[in-house]
Scaffold this motif. Structure first.
Motif, PDB file in Angstrom:
ATOM      1  N   GLY A  12      -2.046  -9.998  -8.221  1.00 44.46           N
ATOM      2  CA  GLY A  12      -3.321 -10.416  -7.659  1.00 44.46           C
ATOM      3  C   GLY A  12      -4.437 -10.275  -8.678  1.00 44.46           C
ATOM      4  N   ASP A  13      -5.627 -10.750  -8.294  1.00 39.59           N
ATOM      5  CA  ASP A  13      -6.810 -10.662  -9.160  1.00 39.59           C
ATOM      6  C   ASP A  13      -6.622 -11.396 -10.482  1.00 39.59           C
ATOM      7  N   GLU A  14      -5.862 -12.471 -10.450  1.00 42.17           N
ATOM      8  CA  GLU A  14      -5.625 -13.235 -11.682  1.00 42.17           C
ATOM      9  C   GLU A  14      -6.761 -14.211 -11.967  1.00 42.17           C
ATOM     10  N   ASN A  37      -8.877 -10.231   4.701  1.00 43.73           N
ATOM     11  CA  ASN A  37     -10.026  -9.864   3.879  1.00 43.73           C
ATOM     12  C   ASN A  37      -9.710  -8.665   2.986  1.00 43.73           C
ATOM     13  N   ASN A  38      -8.418  -8.466   2.720  1.00 46.60           N
ATOM     14  CA  ASN A  38      -7.992  -7.587   1.628  1.00 46.60           C
ATOM     15  C   ASN A  38      -8.210  -8.299   0.294  1.00 46.60           C
ATOM     16  N   ALA A  39      -8.189  -9.635   0.330  1.00 42.39           N
ATOM     17  CA  ALA A  39      -8.380 -10.416  -0.886  1.00 42.39           C
ATOM     18  C   ALA A  39      -9.866 -10.636  -1.117  1.00 42.39           C
ATOM     19  N   GLY A  40     -10.199 -10.975  -2.341  1.00 43.88           N
ATOM     20  CA  GLY A  40     -11.586 -11.311  -2.590  1.00 43.88           C
ATOM     21  C   GLY A  40     -11.660 -12.046  -3.895  1.00 43.88           C
ATOM     22  N   LEU A 125       0.236   3.949  -0.265  1.00 43.26           N
ATOM     23  CA  LEU A 125       0.362   2.666  -0.955  1.00 43.26           C
ATOM     24  C   LEU A 125      -0.908   2.277  -1.696  1.00 43.26           C
ATOM     25  N   GLY A 126      -2.045   2.816  -1.235  1.00 43.89           N
ATOM     26  CA  GLY A 126      -3.320   2.381  -1.821  1.00 43.89           C
ATOM     27  C   GLY A 126      -3.773   1.078  -1.195  1.00 43.89           C
ATOM     28  N   THR A 127      -3.667   0.957   0.118  1.00 43.76           N
ATOM     29  CA  THR A 127      -4.074  -0.298   0.776  1.00 43.76           C
ATOM     30  C   THR A 127      -5.592  -0.437   0.721  1.00 43.76           C
ATOM     31  N   THR A 128      -6.063  -1.587   1.141  1.00 39.76           N
ATOM     32  CA  THR A 128      -7.508  -1.841   1.135  1.00 39.76           C
ATOM     33  C   THR A 128      -8.158  -1.315   2.419  1.00 39.76           C
ATOM     34  N   TYR A 129      -7.380  -0.723   3.305  1.00 39.85           N
ATOM     35  CA  TYR A 129      -7.869  -0.184   4.590  1.00 39.85           C
ATOM     36  C   TYR A 129      -8.493  -1.268   5.482  1.00 39.85           C
ATOM     37  N   ALA A 222      -3.502 -16.054  -1.897  1.00 39.96           N
ATOM     38  CA  ALA A 222      -4.232 -14.809  -2.134  1.00 39.96           C
ATOM     39  C   ALA A 222      -3.224 -13.791  -2.658  1.00 39.96           C
ATOM     40  N   GLN A 223      -3.707 -12.726  -3.269  1.00 39.17           N
ATOM     41  CA  GLN A 223      -2.847 -11.710  -3.914  1.00 39.17           C
ATOM     42  C   GLN A 223      -1.924 -12.370  -4.955  1.00 39.17           C
ATOM     43  N   GLY A 224      -0.758 -11.793  -5.193  1.00 34.36           N
ATOM     44  CA  GLY A 224       0.112 -12.338  -6.237  1.00 34.36           C
ATOM     45  C   GLY A 224       1.575 -12.038  -5.941  1.00 34.36           C
ATOM     46  N   MET A 226       3.885 -10.276  -7.253  1.00 33.70           N
ATOM     47  CA  MET A 226       4.397  -8.904  -7.271  1.00 33.70           C
ATOM     48  C   MET A 226       3.918  -8.087  -6.066  1.00 33.70           C
ATOM     49  N   LEU A 227       3.013  -8.681  -5.262  1.00 35.09           N
ATOM     50  CA  LEU A 227       2.591  -8.038  -4.014  1.00 35.09           C
ATOM     51  C   LEU A 227       3.248  -8.708  -2.817  1.00 35.09           C
ATOM     52  N   ASP A 228       4.174  -9.630  -3.061  1.00 31.08           N
ATOM     53  CA  ASP A 228       4.867 -10.330  -1.978  1.00 31.08           C
ATOM     54  C   ASP A 228       5.785  -9.347  -1.236  1.00 31.08           C
ATOM     55  N   TYR A 236       5.268  -1.082  -2.322  1.00 27.52           N
ATOM     56  CA  TYR A 236       3.898  -1.169  -2.852  1.00 27.52           C
ATOM     57  C   TYR A 236       3.480  -2.636  -2.910  1.00 27.52           C
ATOM     58  N   VAL A 237       3.381  -3.224  -1.761  1.00 36.91           N
ATOM     59  CA  VAL A 237       3.106  -4.660  -1.630  1.00 36.91           C
ATOM     60  C   VAL A 237       2.120  -4.861  -0.491  1.00 36.91           C
ATOM     61  N   THR A 238       1.671  -6.082  -0.326  1.00 38.37           N
ATOM     62  CA  THR A 238       0.885  -6.387   0.855  1.00 38.37           C
ATOM     63  C   THR A 238       1.863  -6.859   1.939  1.00 38.37           C
ATOM     64  N   SER A 239       1.360  -7.176   3.131  1.00 37.61           N
ATOM     65  CA  SER A 239       2.295  -7.459   4.230  1.00 37.61           C
ATOM     66  C   SER A 239       2.504  -8.947   4.461  1.00 37.61           C
ATOM     67  N   ARG A 271      -3.427  -4.115 -11.807  1.00 40.76           N
ATOM     68  CA  ARG A 271      -3.014  -3.940 -10.418  1.00 40.76           C
ATOM     69  C   ARG A 271      -3.943  -2.941  -9.752  1.00 40.76           C
ATOM     70  N   VAL A 272      -4.125  -3.100  -8.428  1.00 40.18           N
ATOM     71  CA  VAL A 272      -4.924  -2.138  -7.663  1.00 40.18           C
ATOM     72  C   VAL A 272      -3.970  -1.456  -6.697  1.00 40.18           C
ATOM     73  N   GLY A 273      -4.228  -0.214  -6.381  1.00 36.95           N
ATOM     74  CA  GLY A 273      -3.311   0.486  -5.486  1.00 36.95           C
ATOM     75  C   GLY A 273      -2.189   1.103  -6.294  1.00 36.95           C
ATOM     76  N   GLY A 301     -14.225  -2.473  -4.601  1.00 34.74           N
ATOM     77  CA  GLY A 301     -14.945  -1.897  -5.731  1.00 34.74           C
ATOM     78  C   GLY A 301     -14.110  -0.898  -6.523  1.00 34.74           C
ATOM     79  N   ARG A 302     -12.829  -0.733  -6.151  1.00 33.97           N
ATOM     80  CA  ARG A 302     -11.988   0.246  -6.856  1.00 33.97           C
ATOM     81  C   ARG A 302     -11.742  -0.191  -8.301  1.00 33.97           C
ATOM     82  N   PRO A 303     -11.737   0.786  -9.260  1.00 35.31           N
ATOM     83  CA  PRO A 303     -11.359   0.393 -10.629  1.00 35.31           C
ATOM     84  C   PRO A 303      -9.902  -0.055 -10.632  1.00 35.31           C
TER      85      PRO A 303
HETATM   86  P1  IMP Z   1      -3.121  -4.198   1.898  1.00 37.48           P
HETATM   87  O1  IMP Z   1      -2.931  -5.640   1.609  1.00 37.48           O
HETATM   88  O2  IMP Z   1      -4.551  -3.826   2.176  1.00 37.48           O
HETATM   89  O3  IMP Z   1      -2.179  -3.681   2.937  1.00 37.48           O
HETATM   90  O4  IMP Z   1      -2.767  -3.383   0.548  1.00 37.48           O
HETATM   91  C1  IMP Z   1      -1.439  -3.318   0.052  1.00 37.48           C
HETATM   92  C2  IMP Z   1      -1.449  -3.386  -1.470  1.00 37.48           C
HETATM   93  O5  IMP Z   1      -1.860  -4.679  -1.871  1.00 37.48           O
HETATM   94  C3  IMP Z   1      -2.420  -2.416  -2.129  1.00 37.48           C
HETATM   95  O6  IMP Z   1      -1.866  -2.000  -3.357  1.00 37.48           O
HETATM   96  C4  IMP Z   1      -3.641  -3.273  -2.386  1.00 37.48           C
HETATM   97  O7  IMP Z   1      -4.426  -2.776  -3.453  1.00 37.48           O
HETATM   98  C5  IMP Z   1      -2.980  -4.579  -2.753  1.00 37.48           C
HETATM   99  N1  IMP Z   1      -3.842  -5.741  -2.529  1.00 37.48           N
HETATM  100  C6  IMP Z   1      -4.147  -6.334  -1.357  1.00 37.48           C
HETATM  101  N2  IMP Z   1      -4.953  -7.395  -1.550  1.00 37.48           N
HETATM  102  C7  IMP Z   1      -5.151  -7.485  -2.873  1.00 37.48           C
HETATM  103  C8  IMP Z   1      -5.856  -8.409  -3.713  1.00 37.48           C
HETATM  104  O8  IMP Z   1      -6.461  -9.384  -3.272  1.00 37.48           O
HETATM  105  N3  IMP Z   1      -5.804  -8.161  -5.036  1.00 37.48           N
HETATM  106  C9  IMP Z   1      -5.121  -7.129  -5.581  1.00 37.48           C
HETATM  107  N4  IMP Z   1      -4.430  -6.254  -4.835  1.00 37.48           N
HETATM  108  C10 IMP Z   1      -4.440  -6.439  -3.504  1.00 37.48           C
END
Ligand code: IMP
Length: 427
Positions: A12-14, A37-40, A125-129, A222-224, A226-228, A236-239, A271-273, A301-303
């Motif tokens: 993600g964040d490419e 809205n985990n993506a941005g 996992l470090g989710t975006t909450y 959205a995302q990438g 490796m988060l599939d 350590y992925v998104t859902s 990568r974030v998380g 806003g996480r580094p």
């Molecule tokens: P969630 O999608 O909030 O459940 O987070 C699960 C994982 O996906 C965490 O490591 C997040 O940091 C990561 N993640 C979710 N959305 C993004 C994104 O748009 N860019 C980068 N990482 C993301």
């Protein structure tokens, strides 16, 4: 050329937002197909900055239809804030359609997201909450609420009467957290219904009509990869499914319409998380990349964690998505670094691997195998033609092409729309 899939090739964040925005210029429709809205992403145009979480980047083009597809999980509160922000900035939202099949994030989802993360302790996992994981879980469990439910208050109430006790039992008994009431959720969500009603529709006829007319559709991932959920570094992925297959399912489009899959890949890796990241850097080089690349989450806003380009990851992304062409982003961030190590594969327990292993512990402890490429040590943000790039920058791009197995058709050298080098035939 009817359907172009724009997919993230790393974690993600490419820089997909900028690329989708560019593609949207010639597109009739942009469909956001998954995630929430985990993506941005941020699009900079004419010196102005626009931030998006849910709304397709194509919204800045007044003649492009923008669809939030069935694969998305949508937080109505966040969406309304985003809509209001865009309206205040003068954007025209008349062409926005929200699929009535998209699922909603309910007020208990972010609460459960946080509580579950805390309960995982060191294995979090470090989710975006944002409640994305719990919302997708409920979708699969068939107790989710869809956007279309907003237009049926009696159905909403009946379903809440069944679902809420399940949620409250977990909140109360497992976590000792306060419960939610049907009345409060109903009042809140019927308020959203009134404000979102004009956008809620079944996009099926719209999308199929566009396909039948041979119009150009861009699927915005959205995302990438490796988060599939299936193909990434589980758990350590998104859902959701940020890969090309997920883009089609999330938009309701069949594979025969796809003419091109564009992989968006950053010239280094972030990568974030939490979770494995073989080429991760620490210290001065990491700080340099993070600050130069402004690597802080758009949503939280996480580094971001930063590292060298990982060709094993990018090649995997190219292969599992069937990527035809690559948009290589943020090349200018590497301007001052020399040499530039590129990871070509890994060694794990004495064995070489050319792609990321499914075994997460092996991936976490593997040793990246590097090849050093020369840096160019000169600013490239002002370059607009491929031939005008320094020889070492061209060398870097061309070696990456060889390593990942797909041609680079776009090179991004800065955040603005203008700062893009299109190589060969434009998409
Ligand atoms: P969630 O999608 O909030 O459940 O987070 C699960 C994982 O996906 C965490 O490591 C997040 O940091 C990561 N993640 C979710 N959305 C993004 C994104 O748009 N860019 C980068 N990482 C993301």
């Amino acid at each position: 050329m009817p359907v172009v899939i724009c997919v993230g090739g790393q974690w993600g964040d490419e820089g997909k937002g900028k690329i989708v925005d560019l593609l949207a210029e010639a597109a009739d429709m942009v469909v956001r197909s998954q995630g929430g809205n985990n993506a941005g992403h941020t699009v900079v145009t004419g010196g102005r900055e626009f931030r998006f979480n849910l709304i397709p980047a194509g919204i800045l083009h007044p003649t492009t239809s923008c669809v939030i597809g069935n694969g998305v999980v949508l937080d109505p509160r966040g969406l309304l804030e985003e809509l209001e922000g865009l309206e205040a900035a003068g954007a025209d939202l008349a062409n926005l359609v929200i699929s009535e099949r998209a699922h909603m994030i309910m007020p208990y989802h972010p609460v459960l997201d946080r509580l579950e993360e805390e309960a995982r302790g060191d294995d979090r996992l470090g989710t975006t909450y944002r409640g994305v994981g719990p919302a997708y879980s409920d979708k699969v469990r068939r107790i989710g609420f869809r956007v279309g439910d907003l237009t049926k208050p009696r159905f909403l109430e009946k379903k809440l009467a069944f679902v809420l006790p399940l949620k409250n039992a977990v909140l109360d008994r497992l976590y000792g957290a306060p419960p939610f009431t049907v009345e409060a959720i109903l009042a809140e969500y019927t308020g959203y219904a009134a404000r979102l009603a004009r956008y809620i529709r079944d996009p099926f006829p719209l999308v199929q009509g566009a396909l039948a007319r041979g119009e150009r559709i861009v699927l915005e991932g959205a995302q990438g990869t490796m988060l599939d959920l299936d193909l990434g570094t589980y758990p350590y992925v998104t859902s959701s499914y940020p890969s090309a297959g997920g883009a089609l399912a999330g938009a309701g489009i069949g594979p025969r319409h796809v003419t091109r899959t564009l992989g968006v890949i950053k010239a280094y890796t972030t990568r974030v998380g939490y979770g494995p990241f073989p080429t991760e850097l620490a210290g001065a080089a990491a700080d340099h990349l993070r600050e130069t690349g402004r690597e802080y989450g758009t949503t939280t806003g996480r580094p971001r964690r930063v590292g060298w380009f990982d060709a094993a990851v990018a090649r995997y992304g190219v292969q599992v998505n069937g990527v035809d062409a690559i948009a290589l982003t943020k090349l200018d961030v590497l301007d001052d670094l020399d040499p530039l190590p590129v990871c070509v594969g890994y060694r794990s327990k004495g064995v070489g691997h050319a792609h990321p292993m499914a075994n997460i512990s092996h991936l976490k402890h593997c040793e990246p195998v590097y090849e050093a490429l020369p840096g160019w040590r000169t600013p490239i943000a002002g370059v607009r033609r491929y031939e005008e790039l320094p020889a070492a920058a061209r060398g870097y791009i061309e070696r990456l092409e060889e390593l990942v197995g797909a041609p680079v058709t776009h090179v991004s050298v800065g955040p603005d729309r203008e700062q893009t080098i299109v190589r060969g035939k434009a998409l």
